[in-house]
Design a protein around this motif. Sequence first.
Motif, PDB file in Angstrom:
ATOM      1  N   TYR A  58      -8.142  -0.975  -6.261  1.00  0.00           N
ATOM      2  CA  TYR A  58      -7.308  -1.005  -7.470  1.00  0.00           C
ATOM      3  C   TYR A  58      -6.061  -0.133  -7.278  1.00  0.00           C
ATOM      4  N   LEU A  61      -3.491  -1.531  -4.674  1.00  0.00           N
ATOM      5  CA  LEU A  61      -2.654  -2.603  -5.209  1.00  0.00           C
ATOM      6  C   LEU A  61      -1.573  -2.081  -6.154  1.00  0.00           C
ATOM      7  N   ASN A  62      -1.623  -0.805  -6.474  1.00  0.00           N
ATOM      8  CA  ASN A  62      -0.603  -0.196  -7.323  1.00  0.00           C
ATOM      9  C   ASN A  62       0.621   0.239  -6.516  1.00  0.00           C
ATOM     10  N   PRO A  64       2.794  -1.403  -4.400  1.00  0.00           N
ATOM     11  CA  PRO A  64       4.047  -2.169  -4.525  1.00  0.00           C
ATOM     12  C   PRO A  64       4.816  -1.864  -5.809  1.00  0.00           C
ATOM     13  N   LYS A  65       4.112  -1.666  -6.903  1.00  0.00           N
ATOM     14  CA  LYS A  65       4.786  -1.342  -8.167  1.00  0.00           C
ATOM     15  C   LYS A  65       5.480   0.011  -8.083  1.00  0.00           C
ATOM     16  N   ILE A 127       6.273 -10.034  -5.624  1.00  0.00           N
ATOM     17  CA  ILE A 127       5.174  -9.212  -5.112  1.00  0.00           C
ATOM     18  C   ILE A 127       4.529  -8.348  -6.189  1.00  0.00           C
ATOM     19  N   THR A 131       0.590  -8.570  -7.351  1.00  0.00           N
ATOM     20  CA  THR A 131      -0.368  -7.494  -7.065  1.00  0.00           C
ATOM     21  C   THR A 131      -0.909  -6.857  -8.345  1.00  0.00           C
ATOM     22  N   GLN A 132      -0.068  -6.771  -9.385  1.00  0.00           N
ATOM     23  CA  GLN A 132      -0.531  -6.214 -10.661  1.00  0.00           C
ATOM     24  C   GLN A 132      -1.586  -7.122 -11.298  1.00  0.00           C
ATOM     25  N   LEU A 134      -3.467  -9.270  -9.583  1.00  0.00           N
ATOM     26  CA  LEU A 134      -4.617  -9.268  -8.683  1.00  0.00           C
ATOM     27  C   LEU A 134      -5.513  -8.052  -8.929  1.00  0.00           C
ATOM     28  N   LYS A 135      -4.916  -6.875  -9.110  1.00  0.00           N
ATOM     29  CA  LYS A 135      -5.724  -5.666  -9.313  1.00  0.00           C
ATOM     30  C   LYS A 135      -6.473  -5.720 -10.639  1.00  0.00           C
ATOM     31  N   TYR A 138      -9.329  -8.230 -10.267  1.00  0.00           N
ATOM     32  CA  TYR A 138     -10.374  -7.618  -9.438  1.00  0.00           C
ATOM     33  C   TYR A 138     -11.217  -6.644 -10.256  1.00  0.00           C
ATOM     34  N   GLU A 250       2.320  -8.282 -15.428  1.00  0.00           N
ATOM     35  CA  GLU A 250       1.364  -8.906 -14.516  1.00  0.00           C
ATOM     36  C   GLU A 250       1.514 -10.429 -14.463  1.00  0.00           C
TER      37      GLU A 250
END
Length: 380
Positions: A58, A61-62, A64-65, A127, A131-132, A134-135, A138, A250
């Motif tokens: 989790y 995946l943070n 890239p932000k 991106i 990724t936001q 996806l996390k 998940y 997201e």
Amino acid sequence: KFIISMNKLIFRKLSADIFAFFLLSSLAITSIVWVIQGVNLLDIVSEQGHGIKVYFFYTILNIPKIFSKLLIFTYFITLFVVLIRYEENNEILIFWTNGIKKITFINFIGKISLLFVLLQLILNLLIVPMTQNLKQQYLKNSSIEFFPNLIKDRKFTNITKNLTIFVEENKNGLLKGIYIKEDLGDNERKIIIASRGKLIENDNDFSIKLFEGNISNIDKKNIVKIKFKETVYELSKLNSKTRQINKLNEINSIFLLNCLEKYITKRKNNNIRCGEKDKFLVKDIYEEIFKRSINPIYIIVLSLVSSLLIIKPKVNFLQNYFKGMLFILGFSIILFSELSYKFITLSSLIEFTFIILPILFIIIFYFYLLIKCNFKTNYL
């Protein structure tokens, strides 16, 4: 040919210094922010009961932000530091002694900035939303591995937003004095009281085997009470405490653009919604698209502000404050760019102004630099 080859080498070294410093500084700053955020996200384990693997994935995946948020600031710092270092070490003189004009130097910085604008756009539009989302997906689909640790002796524990458990004693999953309240919605709730119980771990979730108690189903009209000697309370929906609805940051950019296109004439409306179950205000979608697509242009503005470092003021006492003034100016532009989306829905004039403002800044700063560099068309 020798001069051209030499000039290429000089510019190659400059670009290498810029990219190297950017990579190192962005890695350092992003890592610091990531660690700080990681500490703040520890409640994923301590309060929600997810495992270390879920927590680590989790937080990863943070990144890239975080990187995207810091990119404009890191790039400004990079240019500022590299150009000051060139100036202080007299490396900048190499450019002038080889016949390179100042405006040519500034144009080269501008070309590099275009690469960072492209990088910022890719991050913002593709991106980061991916990724936001996806996390969050998940986390929603992850089991609660540390559920037994959430149940404390003589403490009401909100396992999910609709489920509260209280036990007198919990010894390695053997429970005594159990109270369970589950809110079913519409003023309905279920209350279970049992003298003892046992936590049972299934493949992907937990359940509680209860002994000697009763179940009370309560609604607006009546209360139905059932006694039992033995029953099993399933906890298969424990992940419901995790936020189930995606936030705007997201959501896929193409989806947001389609929504905006559909309601383009009503983009500033405070009531119209778009998306799954109409959960997003069109006004908020418009602001989000503005942030993702317009703000990166300010990177070019900052490159021009940094380029002012090669033009020293003639007045001596101003030279002492010149660098500080430029840094404050650049930092103010960064703050302004981050807040500008808040104003675009106020009126049509303000909206148009804020959309073209980064272009106006580029034109103003560039023409100022042209004048200071004794502009000639063959230098461009």
